[in-house]
Design an enzyme around this catalytic site. Structure first.
Site: not given
Length: 717
Positions: A350, A386
């Site tokens: 993330d 990401e």
């Protein structure tokens, strides 16, 4: 009578049971005193015993307690300077979770005592709280890591043969009718035979679990009766979250997680974890003191120049300091633990750009990448970024080093724009369809560096993408005027539910168009759980706090027609290497045929020229994939060949006539897919070279030409 203690060892960090006792080790450079507190109950009760740690090696405090068994509950208290303006926030009144705890018993019960300062004090965090927080903090757990993995082996599915399924442990299983009620929403539920059978039939090769590291529900959500459903608020990087355990809270969740992984591996399905190493649940300078802040705040977090405040590249209030060795060690130890002890197959990071920041800029040569690449364990599993964060310069799509795959946000935006009819060049669309070479074709990266997706957990579901122009997040207490500029959605003529058959028919066709584009694109496809069967969040495009039927998959409402179509699509992709190439297209003639490995055509059958690519209003084109031009070999050195394909894409609202290319590309073609007529039987209609066929408005038709080499190879197999 006081308990006998031994000096113990500084490594490994955390609580390690050896069959006779437990070694406790915790890092803190600036603490002056460290107490280990033992508990009999997860909540409420005062500590049974506190032991002072006197041994310290390289900033690691350690002790060995003979006789302590797995299941023992514990926490730490740290003494040291409380000087927020110098970056130090030690407060011995706050019980602290072990950053290396392999299990955490229970969840936070919000109370003012969890904060290191006096709530409501005019000096805010410069004040000091003398209230004990231990009744409200979940306790760390000593865990027996022994487990019979039997003959478990990681599937090691190559990227080019992977189909990733992003899902949520609870949301995917909570309403499944075949799972026993007490197992729904848990790791055990994810391992249920009915779930595994569904994934296998769909064609999934890897599940990507939304965060399962132990996390915290933010206080402002808890006060509203909501929860942090998605879980992007980690407090324990080694501990599987207790909320998803059907077995217990005192270490049983670890065994249950392992059983889940073992069952999925037996079915050939990989387990990828969505991990959040960019920040913690402790928030900004006004956040609670739960673990890292009270252990070594100045080391764990990136602080501003005056050191009272936190740099925030994550939008959550703080950023972990991945520039420092102690934090890098934490991250690497956690990753290795999940691979070696929990047998997971990879990670999706993330806001990964945050981890690559040096002083302020994102650096491709940062310490984080260096340490990942040299690690013999972590470098061998799937690593997915990401590739952005919320800081300046944080959008880094295509800029991660070799060995990494990336969520391709530009793919998502381009494909959405094409099918909603936005004015955009066909060149962008074609680049995304063929693996995004403009982003990834460097430093030995391949098309599989691109993780292609139309939707993700963050945003509309596929159904809502074609049903809403605006977000409808009333349950979140949000303003709902967002518009297509953010979502790139199109409601097809009505906002939300409608009984209009024409609009509903168009929506179904658009869903098939988007899915077909996804699974026929080069790169690695990722689908969100439920998109294959029409799941809706009723227009909520940010259901992060909705742990309820808004987010859960309704198994009794699956769109069986769309599900069957998606199964067909996925298995078509997995069967044909032409759709999952390992190498880039060259745009050069293939030896012996005089035909290039890829060709682009106008609807009238002529090859596209340079000026055609830059026509903003253009909506239609065809692409030829030469099955003889894969230029790759199989695992035994054999040449890989496939059938050839002609894909006609019409994003115009009216039907168009398409003329097939000359016989040199293929003398006969038969239909595999027609998104406008999904019920059309495969292969029944045959079309000759240079014949003309009509493609419906907003539709895709896929034709196949059987190549002799591919046919002979199939017979041999």
């Amino acid at each position: 009578m006081s308990r006998p203690t031994y000096p113990g060892h500084p490594y490994p960090l955390g609580a390690t049971w050896d069959g006779e006792g437990v070694n406790f080790a915790i890092y803190s450079e600036n603490a002056s005193k460290v107490d280990l507190c033992l508990f009999d109950e997860p909540k409420g009760a005062a500590e049974k015993e506190c032991v002072r740690l006197t041994e310290r090696s390289n900033h690691v405090w350690h002790i060995y307690l003979p006789g302590v068994q797995p299941g023992q509950l514990y926490g730490y208290r740290m003494e040291g300077p409380y000087e927020p303006q110098q970056g130090h926030r030690f407060n011995p009144n706050k019980l602290l979770i072990d950053p290396y705890a392999k299990a955490i018993a229970g969840t936070i019960e919000w109370h003012d005592s969890l904060f290191g300062y006096e709530m409501g004090h005019p000096e805010e965090d410069l004040s000091f709280s003398a209230t004990d927080s231990s009744p409200f903090v979940p306790k760390s757990v000593v865990v027996d890591v022994a487990f019979d993995w039997e003959s478990d082996k990681p599937p090691k599915t190559p990227y080019h043969q992977s189909v990733i399924y992003e899902t949520h442990v609870k949301g995917f299983t909570k309403l499944h009718p075949d799972i026993p009620e007490n197992e729904r929403g848990t790791y055990k539920g994810m391992a249920h035979p009915a779930v595994i059978q569904y994934l296998k039939e769909l064609g999934i090769t890897a599940i990507e679990l939304m965060p399962v590291h132990h996390f915290v529900t933010d206080r402002h959500l808890a006060d509203k009766g909501l929860t942090n459903y998605w879980g992007y608020n980690t407090i324990g990087f080694f501990a599987p979250d207790v909320r998803y355990s059907a077995s217990g809270i005192c270490g049983e969740q670890v065994r249950e997680f392992k059983e889940m992984v073992k069952a999925l591996h037996k079915a050939g399905i990989e387990v990828i974890l969505d991990v959040v190493y960019n920040h913690t649940a402790e928030g900004n300078h006004l956040g609670p003191t739960l673990s890292f802040r009270g252990i070594s705040n100045a080391d764990y977090y990136r602080l501003t120049e005056d050191k009272r405040y936190y740099m925030d590249y994550t939008g959550t209030g703080n950023t972990l300091n991945a520039r420092l060795p102690s934090v890098l060690r934490l991250i690497m130890d956690s990753l290795r633990y999940w691979v070696l002890d929990m047998h997971v197959d990879g990670f999706r990071f993330d806001l990964a750009a945050t981890l690559a920041r040096e002083l302020h800029e994102v650096d491709r040569l940062s310490a984080f990448f260096d340490i990942i690449h040299q690690d013999p364990v972590i470098s061998q599993v799937k690593l997915i970024a990401e590739p952005w964060d919320v800081g300046e310069g944080g959008y880094q799509v295509g800029k991660f080093p070799a060995g990494w795959a990336e969520w391709n946000g530009k793919y998502r935006d381009s494909i959405r724009d094409y099918w909603r009819g936005a004015d955009s060049t066909l060149a962008e669309f074609a680049s995304r369809l063929t693996g995004s070479a403009d982003l990834y074709k460097e430093e030995y990266r391949r098309p599989t560096a691109s993780i292609n997706f139309i939707t993700a957990h963050d945003g509309f579901t596929l159904h809502d993408l074609v049903s809403y122009n605006d977000k409808h997040n009333e349950a979140n207490g949000e303003n709902n005027q967002d518009g297509e500029s953010h979502n790139r959605s199109w409601n097809c003529g009505a906002e939300g539910y409608t009984e209009d058959p024409l609009i509903n028919g168009l929506r179904e066709r658009q869903k098939r168009n988007l899915l077909t584009t996804l699974f026929l694109s080069q790169g690695v496809p990722m689908i969100v759980a439920g998109d294959e069967a029409g799941r809706t969040q009723q227009g909520n495009n940010n259901a992060y706090c909705q742990d309820n039927e808004i987010s859960w998959l309704h198994w009794d409402q699956l769109d069986q027609s769309l599900l069957n179509y998606t199964k067909k699509l996925i298995h078509l992709r997995l069967k044909h290497p032409a759709f999952c190439r390992r190498r880039w297209f060259r745009g050069q003639p293939v030896e012996g045929s005089g035909v290039e490995d890829i060709g682009w055509f106008l609807p009238e059958g002529a090859e596209m020229s340079d000026e055609h690519w830059d026509t903003d209003f253009a909506r239609s084109l065809a692409v030829y994939l030469n099955g003889r031009g894969l230029r790759t070999i199989g695992p035994k050195g054999e040449k890989i060949v496939d059938d050839s394909f002609y894909i006609m894409l019409n994003a115009h609202h009216e039907p168009l006539s398409f003329t097939l290319p000359a016989a040199s590309y293929g003398a006969e073609w038969h239909i595999l897919l027609d998104t406008g007529q999904p019920e059309k039987e495969e292969g029944k209609q045959v079309f000759k070279a240079q014949s003309t066929m009509e493609i419906g408005g907003r539709s895709i038709v896929v034709l196949m030409h059987e190549e002799k080499q591919a046919k002979e190879k199939a017979k041999q197999q």
